[in-house]
Design a protein around this motif. Structure first.
Motif, short mmCIF file in Angstrom:
data_model
loop_
_atom_site.label_atom_id
_atom_site.label_comp_id
_atom_site.label_asym_id
_atom_site.label_seq_id
_atom_site.Cartn_x
_atom_site.Cartn_y
_atom_site.Cartn_z
N ASP A 1 35.91 -16.17 -0.48
CA ASP A 1 35.24 -14.90 -1.65
C ASP A 1 34.13 -15.64 -2.32
N PRO A 2 33.26 -14.75 -2.49
CA PRO A 2 31.83 -15.40 -3.26
C PRO A 2 32.22 -16.17 -4.45
N LYS A 3 32.92 -15.81 -5.25
CA LYS A 3 33.52 -16.48 -6.72
C LYS A 3 33.94 -17.88 -6.35
N GLU A 4 34.32 -18.33 -5.16
CA GLU A 4 34.72 -19.49 -4.87
C GLU A 4 33.36 -20.67 -4.66
N MET A 5 32.43 -20.02 -4.61
CA MET A 5 31.17 -20.78 -4.22
C MET A 5 30.75 -21.83 -5.50
N GLY B 1 29.81 -31.52 -10.10
CA GLY B 1 30.18 -30.14 -10.48
C GLY B 1 29.48 -29.09 -9.21
N GLY B 2 29.11 -29.66 -8.30
CA GLY B 2 28.57 -29.00 -6.76
C GLY B 2 29.65 -28.14 -6.50
N GLY B 3 29.31 -26.90 -5.90
CA GLY B 3 30.49 -26.15 -4.99
C GLY B 3 30.04 -25.79 -3.78
N THR B 4 28.87 -25.50 -3.37
CA THR B 4 28.48 -25.14 -2.35
C THR B 4 26.84 -25.51 -1.72
N LEU B 5 26.90 -26.06 -0.47
CA LEU B 5 25.33 -26.47 0.13
C LEU B 5 25.26 -25.41 1.18
N ILE B 6 24.20 -24.77 0.98
CA ILE B 6 23.60 -23.73 2.13
C ILE B 6 22.79 -24.63 2.96
N GLU B 7 23.33 -25.21 4.32
CA GLU B 7 22.91 -25.96 5.17
C GLU B 7 21.93 -25.42 6.05
N ALA B 8 20.66 -25.64 6.02
CA ALA B 8 19.55 -25.02 6.59
C ALA B 8 19.01 -25.52 7.97
#
Length: 328
Positions: free
Chosen positions: A31-35, A78-85
Motif C-alpha cells: 500500500d502506498p501509505k507503507e512507503m 527514519g527512511g522508508g523507501t528507496l526508488i532504485e534507478a
C-alpha cells in the motif's frame, strides 16, 4: 489512459489523499501509505555496461555488503523507501536488491528501461525493434519479472542526452509511454543536465499519454525556474536531486527554486532526492554525503528558511506515494 483505476486513500493530518493502486517493490506490492519517507531517485547497486561515459570504477556500486549497510543507515534515520534507478544496462542487480531490502527493512522499488543512449547499450538493444517490441520488454519486467526472476519492476525509465534527443531515445520514450499505459506504472525520465524536458513532453503528448503520471529528474542541474514552471504547468512532476552537490550549484539556488514552486502552487508536483550513483557519493564507500544528507542537513535548512513542514512532507512522503502507485 485505461480508465479502470483502483482508487485508495490514506490520511494526512485530517486530509484524505488520493492514490491509485499499489506500489510494486522488489518484495511485492505494498500500500502506498507503507512507503514512508522516500528518496525518489537513487542507486544502491550498479555495474555500468557498454562503451559510453561513466563506466569508471567510481560508478560501480557493486558491493552487496555495502548496499545492505547503506540501506540500514537510511532505515535507522527514519527512511522508508528507496526508488532504485538502475536499469539493466547500468548493471541492475535484481537478486541483490531483494537481499538488501530483506536485510534492511527498506522498501526498494526497481525500474525497467534505459538511462539514455550515451550511458549503456540502448542503441544496440533497440536497433531493428519496433516501438511496440521495445514496450513489450518493459511490460514483461513490470508484470512477469526482471532478469529471469519473478521480481517485478515498479516503474519505467527513459532518458535523453544533453540538449538533443536521439532516434533511439525517442523510440524508448514512446515505448515507455505505451508500456506505462498498459501496466499502470509511472514514467520517469533521466535528463542530460536537466535539458529537453519540454521536448520529452511534446513526444508524450503525441502519444496521448497522461502527463500526471510523468516524472522528470535532474532538472535542478538546469536552474531556470521559467523552464521548470512551463513543465509543471503541463502537469508533470519534477525531481530536484542535487542537494549537497556543491560542484554543480549551491543549495541556496535550490532553496529559491523550491520556494518559487510552493509560491506558485506546484508543491504537489515536486520530489527531492540525491541521485547517489557514485562511490564518491556514499559514506559506506568512505566518501559522502550519503543517503541521509537531505533528512539531516537539507530539510533543516528548508525549515530554517521558511519552508513549511507540510510542504516538505509532500516532497518526501505524499508525492512519491501518489506517483509510484500503479494506476491499474
Amino acid at each position: 489512459m485505461n480508465k479502470c483505476k483502483k482508487i485508495i486513500t490514506f490520511e494526512r493530518k485530517g486530509e484524505r489523499v488520493m492514490s491509485k493502486g499499489k506500489v510494486r517493490t522488489v518484495l511485492g506490492d505494498i500500500d502506498p501509505k507503507e512507503m514512508g519517507y522516500t528518496l525518489s531517485h537513487e542507486h544502491i547497486l550498479t555495474n555500468p555496461q557498454g562503451m559510453g561515459s561513466k563506466v569508471e570504477d567510481d560508478h560501480k556500486l557493486n558491493s552487496l555488503e555495502k548496499a545492505i549497510e547503506m540501506c540500514k543507515i537510511f532505515k535507522a534515520a527514519g527512511g522508508g523507501t528507496l526508488i532504485e534507478a538502475t536499469p539493466k544496462t547500468w548493471g541492475r542487480n535484481t537478486p541483490g536488491m531483494v537481499i538488501a531490502s530483506q536485510e534492511s527493512g527498506v522498501h526498494v522499488v526497481a525500474c525497467t528501461g534505459y538511462i539514455c543512449e550515451e550511458h549503456g547499450t540502448m542503441k544496440q538493444d533497440v536497433a531493428g525493434k519496433s516501438i511496440d517490441e521495445v514496450a513489450e520488454g518493459f511490460i514483461h519486467d513490470v508484470t512477469v519479472g526482471m532478469d529471469g526472476t519473478s521480481v517485478k519492476a515498479g516503474w519505467i525509465k527513459a532518458g535523453t542526452a544533453y540538449n538533443y534527443i536521439s532516434e533511439a531515445e525517442e523510440k524508448v520514450i514512446r515505448a515507455g509511454a505505451r508500456a506505462a499505459e498498459e501496466t499502470g506504472a509511472c514514467l520517469h525520465f533521466h535528463t542530460g543536465i536537466g535539458t529537453m524536458g519540454l521536448e520529452i513532453i511534446e513526444i508524450l503528448e503525441d502519444e496521448k499519454f497522461d502527463l500526471s503520471r510523468v516524472i522528470i529528474a535532474h532538472v535542478d542541474r538546469f536552474p531556470d525556474y521559467w523552464y521548470h514552471k512551463k513543465m509543471l504547468q503541463k502537469g508533470v512532476s519534477l525531481i530536484y536531486d542535487g542537494p549537497g552537490k556543491a560542484k554543480y550549484y549551491p543549495d541556496s539556488m535550490r532553496v529559491e527554486l523550491i520556494k518559487n514552486i510552493i509560491h506558485d502552487g506546484f508543491a504537489d508536483q515536486l520530489m527531492l532526492s540525491n541521485d547517489m550513483g557514485r562511490r564518491s557519493h556514499h559514506t559506506v564507500y568512505g566518501y559522502g554525503p550519503g543517503f541521509n544528507f537531505i533528512k539531516e542537513k537539507f530539510i533543516p535548512r528548508l525549515l530554517e528558511e521558511g519552508v513549511a513542514q507540510s510542504d516538505i512532507d509532500k516532497f518526501m512522503i505524499y508525492n512519491p506515494a501518489r506517483m509510484y502507485a500503479m494506476v491499474k
